[in-house]
Design an enzyme around this catalytic site. Structure first.
Site, PDB file in Angstrom:
ATOM      1  N   GLU A  19     -39.827 -45.185  27.082  1.00 20.53           N
ATOM      2  CA  GLU A  19     -39.951 -43.953  27.839  1.00 20.53           C
ATOM      3  C   GLU A  19     -41.487 -43.352  27.482  1.00 20.53           C
ATOM      4  O   GLU A  19     -41.861 -42.932  28.372  1.00 20.53           O
ATOM      5  CB  GLU A  19     -39.036 -42.897  27.370  1.00 20.53           C
ATOM      6  CG  GLU A  19     -37.448 -43.415  27.504  1.00 20.53           C
ATOM      7  CD  GLU A  19     -36.871 -44.422  26.676  1.00 20.53           C
ATOM      8  OE1 GLU A  19     -37.678 -44.950  25.853  1.00 20.53           O
ATOM      9  OE2 GLU A  19     -35.666 -44.694  26.617  1.00 20.53           O
ATOM     10  N   PRO A  23     -38.603 -60.420  20.416  1.00 19.55           N
ATOM     11  CA  PRO A  23     -37.505 -59.642  20.127  1.00 19.55           C
ATOM     12  C   PRO A  23     -37.989 -57.952  20.627  1.00 19.55           C
ATOM     13  O   PRO A  23     -39.011 -57.607  20.390  1.00 19.55           O
ATOM     14  CB  PRO A  23     -37.165 -59.752  18.917  1.00 19.55           C
ATOM     15  CG  PRO A  23     -37.991 -60.923  18.425  1.00 19.55           C
ATOM     16  CD  PRO A  23     -39.265 -60.875  19.326  1.00 19.55           C
ATOM     17  N   GLY A  83     -46.588 -53.327  20.596  1.00 15.88           N
ATOM     18  CA  GLY A  83     -47.662 -52.885  21.485  1.00 15.88           C
ATOM     19  C   GLY A  83     -48.639 -54.157  21.775  1.00 15.88           C
ATOM     20  O   GLY A  83     -49.807 -53.842  22.532  1.00 15.88           O
ATOM     21  N   GLU A  84     -48.057 -55.485  21.717  1.00 19.03           N
ATOM     22  CA  GLU A  84     -49.054 -56.663  22.288  1.00 19.03           C
ATOM     23  C   GLU A  84     -48.196 -57.345  23.448  1.00 19.03           C
ATOM     24  O   GLU A  84     -48.468 -58.464  23.647  1.00 19.03           O
ATOM     25  CB  GLU A  84     -49.314 -57.483  20.988  1.00 19.03           C
ATOM     26  CG  GLU A  84     -50.316 -56.818  20.126  1.00 19.03           C
ATOM     27  CD  GLU A  84     -50.883 -57.929  19.222  1.00 19.03           C
ATOM     28  OE1 GLU A  84     -52.226 -58.142  19.189  1.00 19.03           O
ATOM     29  OE2 GLU A  84     -49.988 -58.681  18.754  1.00 19.03           O
ATOM     30  N   ASN A 122     -36.598 -53.504  31.318  1.00 19.16           N
ATOM     31  CA  ASN A 122     -37.421 -53.233  32.706  1.00 19.16           C
ATOM     32  C   ASN A 122     -38.394 -54.497  32.716  1.00 19.16           C
ATOM     33  O   ASN A 122     -38.995 -54.919  32.028  1.00 19.16           O
ATOM     34  CB  ASN A 122     -38.344 -51.975  32.319  1.00 19.16           C
ATOM     35  CG  ASN A 122     -38.976 -51.554  33.657  1.00 19.16           C
ATOM     36  OD1 ASN A 122     -39.241 -52.052  34.653  1.00 19.16           O
ATOM     37  ND2 ASN A 122     -39.044 -50.163  33.855  1.00 19.16           N
ATOM     38  N   GLU A 178     -43.189 -54.988  33.709  1.00 20.02           N
ATOM     39  CA  GLU A 178     -44.396 -55.369  33.051  1.00 20.02           C
ATOM     40  C   GLU A 178     -44.796 -57.007  33.331  1.00 20.02           C
ATOM     41  O   GLU A 178     -45.962 -57.360  33.656  1.00 20.02           O
ATOM     42  CB  GLU A 178     -44.443 -54.982  31.599  1.00 20.02           C
ATOM     43  CG  GLU A 178     -44.852 -53.651  31.236  1.00 20.02           C
ATOM     44  CD  GLU A 178     -45.066 -53.262  29.654  1.00 20.02           C
ATOM     45  OE1 GLU A 178     -44.682 -54.235  29.078  1.00 20.02           O
ATOM     46  OE2 GLU A 178     -45.606 -52.312  29.260  1.00 20.02           O
TER      47      GLU A 178
END
Length: 437
Positions: A68, A270, A312-313, A337, A340
């Site tokens: 989000e 994960p 964040g990678e 989702n 990406e």
């Protein structure tokens, strides 16, 4: 449930919350022990601020977790560009790190206050937001009621309602109406979501599309990417991303079934990195050799699994492959989702439990960029087929990137919907002395 009873239930929720509020510290302490709360900033959960409020108009954004948060970053940047201050709340330590990395001083991050009147009131008394913008499906009754009492407009953006959430609200229509009537506007992801919000009493409702499609591709450290590519060399790779319990074991089984035929490296990322010690132990018990990103383990020819246990990678992991299985869809429920991996050039595989992203998957499947698998055996066959058929894989990748391009436009539609609320704040911000903005 009658409307009178619904009001009584909300009043009871308020008083029960006030009664148990002093005992919540033990709950937060347990979460902190599990790494799910920031010990140093726990007071923020009680509504105590840890930063100064800027002068002038301020918009409060709330985004539950990483997904989000990522979806509203372009919107936050647009509002900041207009000179309006932003405080962004979230509920997870991982999302706090994402905010620090992606937004810097563009927004002030605070942990969201608990949905109890003392915490919410303390938060609102201090920050005095002119507008509250909530991402996706974060419906907290006390927060919504307190904002309503203060006549602070509250808008739900990128709104969606899962099958389960909608069914629960439908069983309590008067309670839903008492809560959703406080929303000044709902900007829904899809027509189906818009119909559901309208059925629950939200007015007005408009459709924007999915804001996540309008976000930038996740970034990557080019030096780290280059290092891993050199280590992987010519081995074939596939990734299982955003996985939930059971799906890592399935990915390990797929690897065992295919490694000899494909000189394979499997990447597992994960959804919750804190599970990675247990995941590594499970994979090692299967006889697999695991390299972990947090340990900077090199990927050698003997490495079976690269375990992506960082936050964040995702941009790194997806750029190391062009075949991705998106989790919470074989053994979890609701899906994750797929935007990406489609954006970064991956052919997509998924289980069938994708209720929370039904329209996105329908769009991707319709043009041939995503395939649904029923079980672990079918997943293994799908991975093998895509790794050994370059032309099929290339066409799926191209179709996915075309689909992402066609789905764009949610950001501009959302900004148009917000204009009546943010234009007055923009004018107010411009009237401030420049040093105060």
């Amino acid at each position: 449930m009658t409307r009178v009873f619904a009001r009584a239930a909300l009043s009871g929720y308020r008083w029960v919350g006030t009664a148990v509020y002093p005992l919540v510290w033990s709950y937060l302490a347990l979460r902190a022990a599990r790494g799910k709360e920031d010990r140093a900033r726990r007071q923020e959960r009680y509504g105590f601020p840890s930063a100064a409020r800027p002068q002038g108009p301020l918009v409060w954004f709330h985004a539950a977790s990483v997904g989000e948060t990522m979806s509203v970053i372009p919107l936050i940047k647009e509002i900041h560009r207009r000179g309006i201050a932003v405080v962004l709340t979230s509920g997870t330590t991982t999302s706090a790190r994402v905010v620090a990395e992606r937004l810097g001083d563009i927004a002030i991050h605070q942990y969201v206050p608990l949905d109890f009147k003392p915490a919410v009131s303390r938060f609102l008394d201090y920050w005095e937001p002119d507008l509250a913008i909530i991402a996706e499906s974060e419906i907290w009754p006390m927060t919504i009621m307190e904002l309503g009492k203060r006549h602070i407009p509250q808008i739900l953006v990128n709104g969606r309602l899962s099958d389960r959430s909608f069914a629960r609200w439908r069983k309590r229509p008067n309670l839903a109406d008492a809560i959703f009537e406080n929303l000044a506007l709902v900007i829904a992801q899809s027509e189906a979501d818009a119909e559901r919000f309208s059925a629950l009493g939200a007015l007005p409702v408009m459709v924007s599309g999915n804001l996540k499609v309008d976000t930038d591709a996740p970034p990557v450290d080019s030096a780290v990417l280059r290092q891993y590519r050199q280590q992987i060399e010519t081995r074939k790779t596939w990734a299982a991303i955003s996985t939930f319990e059971g799906e890592e074991a399935a990915a390990g089984s797929v690897h065992l079934a295919l490694k000899e035929r494909n000189a394979l490296l499997t990447i597992i990322v994960p959804r919750h990195p804190e599970r990675c010690d247990a995941i590594e132990a499970m994979l090692v018990a299967k006889g697999l050799t695991v390299a972990r990103r947090t340990r900077n383990d090199p990927v050698t020819p003997e490495t079976d699994i690269l375990l992506g246990d960082t936050v964040g990678e995702m941009g790194l992991y997806l750029r190391l492959t062009d075949v991705a299985f998106v989790g919470r869809s074989l053994f979890g429920e609701g899906g994750q989702n797929p935007i990406e991996p489609a954006m970064l050039g991956c052919a997509i595989l998924s289980g069938g439990n994708v209720q929370n992203f039904r329209e996105t998957y329908q769009t991707l499947a319709k043009n041939g960029s995503a395939k649904i698998v029923r079980d672990t055996e079918m997943l293994a066959k799908g991975v093998h087929y895509l790794l050994t058929n370059d032309e099929v894989r290339r066409k799926m990748i191209e179709a996915g990137q075309e689909a992402v391009h066609e789905m764009r436009g949610a950001l501009s539609a959302t900004i148009r919907g917000l204009e009546p609320y943010i234009n007055p704040l923009t004018v107010k911000a411009r009237l401030l002395p420049r040093d105060d903005v």
